[in-house]
Design a protein around this motif. Structure first.
Motif, short mmCIF file in Angstrom:
data_model
loop_
_atom_site.label_atom_id
_atom_site.label_comp_id
_atom_site.label_asym_id
_atom_site.label_seq_id
_atom_site.Cartn_x
_atom_site.Cartn_y
_atom_site.Cartn_z
N ALA A 1 3.15 7.28 -4.06
CA ALA A 1 1.85 6.92 -4.66
C ALA A 1 1.85 5.49 -5.19
CB ALA A 1 1.49 7.90 -5.76
N ALA B 1 -4.91 3.18 -4.97
CA ALA B 1 -5.72 4.38 -5.12
C ALA B 1 -7.04 4.28 -4.35
CB ALA B 1 -6.00 4.65 -6.60
N THR C 1 -8.60 4.55 1.50
CA THR C 1 -8.94 5.86 2.08
C THR C 1 -8.44 5.99 3.51
OG1 THR C 1 -11.10 5.02 2.80
CG2 THR C 1 -10.98 6.09 0.63
N VAL D 1 -0.70 17.56 -0.73
CA VAL D 1 -0.15 16.22 -0.94
C VAL D 1 0.73 16.33 -2.17
CG1 VAL D 1 -0.64 13.79 -1.34
CG2 VAL D 1 -2.20 15.17 0.05
N ARG E 1 0.94 9.93 -1.67
CA ARG E 1 -0.41 9.77 -1.18
C ARG E 1 -0.41 9.94 0.32
NH1 ARG E 1 -4.61 5.75 -2.18
NH2 ARG E 1 -5.77 7.59 -1.57
N VAL F 1 -3.06 9.28 3.62
CA VAL F 1 -4.35 8.75 4.09
C VAL F 1 -4.37 8.80 5.61
CG1 VAL F 1 -4.71 7.26 2.09
CG2 VAL F 1 -3.46 6.38 4.08
#
Length: 305
Positions: A172, A177, A180, A251, A256, A258
């Protein structure tokens, strides 16, 4: 000719060693060797190249072992069919899967076992795509879950299950953040842990990387998707994993995931069985379950949902 003799010949072909074949058949090595010799006498052709140790099957033996596999598979299918008519479906269903799809097998085995409570299931989840097809041909498994492509031919029946997409899995702290999505070119620049080049799932990734004009240089390679997650967990690597495994693990905290774009890629995955009639009643029952189950929709729901 006895089924036992054919079983010994098939085991010898598979194990390529007299002692291991005898152990697999739960008999002594002399008993197995004598039974195969009697089969040679009955068929009046040499089946085994004999020297100081096992040297393989003769050309005649290679042809006969295919018949032996077929006869034994038909025997098992007959036994299952008779049991089905008598008391309902029973026996042992053997499913082989490529590692990237092994996390989806439970979406079929759960409704299958609910519908057929007398059947036990064995799942082999670490096969290469070529091994899935070979074991189907050799009647070592009843069904396989693997990538669908035009080269499968008429000898197989297929039930499409879903289209595999790919996500970039990172620590992460390494993924802003607000992001996407990520491009394949961006992924190639990261310290990657990927599947080995022997796996069909890795070959698919390499094709997409090439289409994007980049070439990844993974520091770590494995044949296990779970191992990919474990390495990303350390914070030292990133990975490209099928979206289906997010259905299993979600997740994980501290990571993270994507979608990968430019290009976006989806590869069909499905259930594969041998196209023989009457064939395995267990495989037929699994095909019916697969046709009734919306696997693709289930894979869109993550555990936290």
């Amino acid at each position: 000719m006895l089924f036992r003799q054919l079983e010994y010949l098939v085991a010898l072909s598979r194990e390529r060693h007299f002692a291991r074949a005898a152990q697999a058949c739960h008999v002594s090595q002399p008993a197995l060797s004598e039974a195969v010799r009697k089969l040679e006498d009955e068929l009046d052709v040499p089946l085994v190249l004999r020297g100081r140790k096992y040297e393989g099957l003769t050309p005649e033996g290679e042809r006969i072992v295919v018949w032996a596999q077929r006869i034994l598979a038909d025997r098992d299918a007959l036994t299952s069919e008779a049991g089905h008519l008598r008391t309902g479906l029973s026996g042992r269903l053997r499913i082989g899967s490529v590692p990237t799809a092994s996390g989806t097998v439970a979406l079929l085995t759960a409704p299958f076992c609910l519908a057929h409570p007398l059947v036990t299931v064995e799942v082999i989840g670490d096969l290469q795509s070529t091994d899935v097809l070979r074991q189907l041909r050799d009647f070592e498994i009843d069904a396989g879950i693997t990538y669908l492509h035009e080269d499968l031919g008429e000898q197989y029946r297929t039930v499409p299950l879903y289209e595999e997409r790919y996500v970039l899995l990172t620590d992460a702290a390494d993924a802003p953040a607000h992001r996407t999505a990520a491009t394949w070119a961006e992924a190639a620049r990261l310290p990657l842990c990927l599947l080995t080049e022997a796996m069909q799932g890795r070959r698919v990734l390499d094709e997409v990387f090439t289409e994007a004009g980049v070439r990844p240089s993974p520091r770590v390679e494995t044949d296990s998707v779970a191992t990919l997650f474990a390495h990303v967990r350390t914070g030292r690597w990133a990975s490209v994993v099928p979206h289906t495994w997010l259905h299993v693990f979600g997740v994980p905290h501290g990571m993270r995931a994507v979608p990968l774009v430019e290009p976006a890629r989806a590869v069909p995955v499905g259930l594969v069985t041998v196209a023989r009639e009457p064939g395995s009643v267990l495989a037929r029952a699994l095909r019916e379950i697969a046709g009734q189950t919306d696997v693709a929709a289930a894979l869109e729901r993550l555990p936290e949902d």
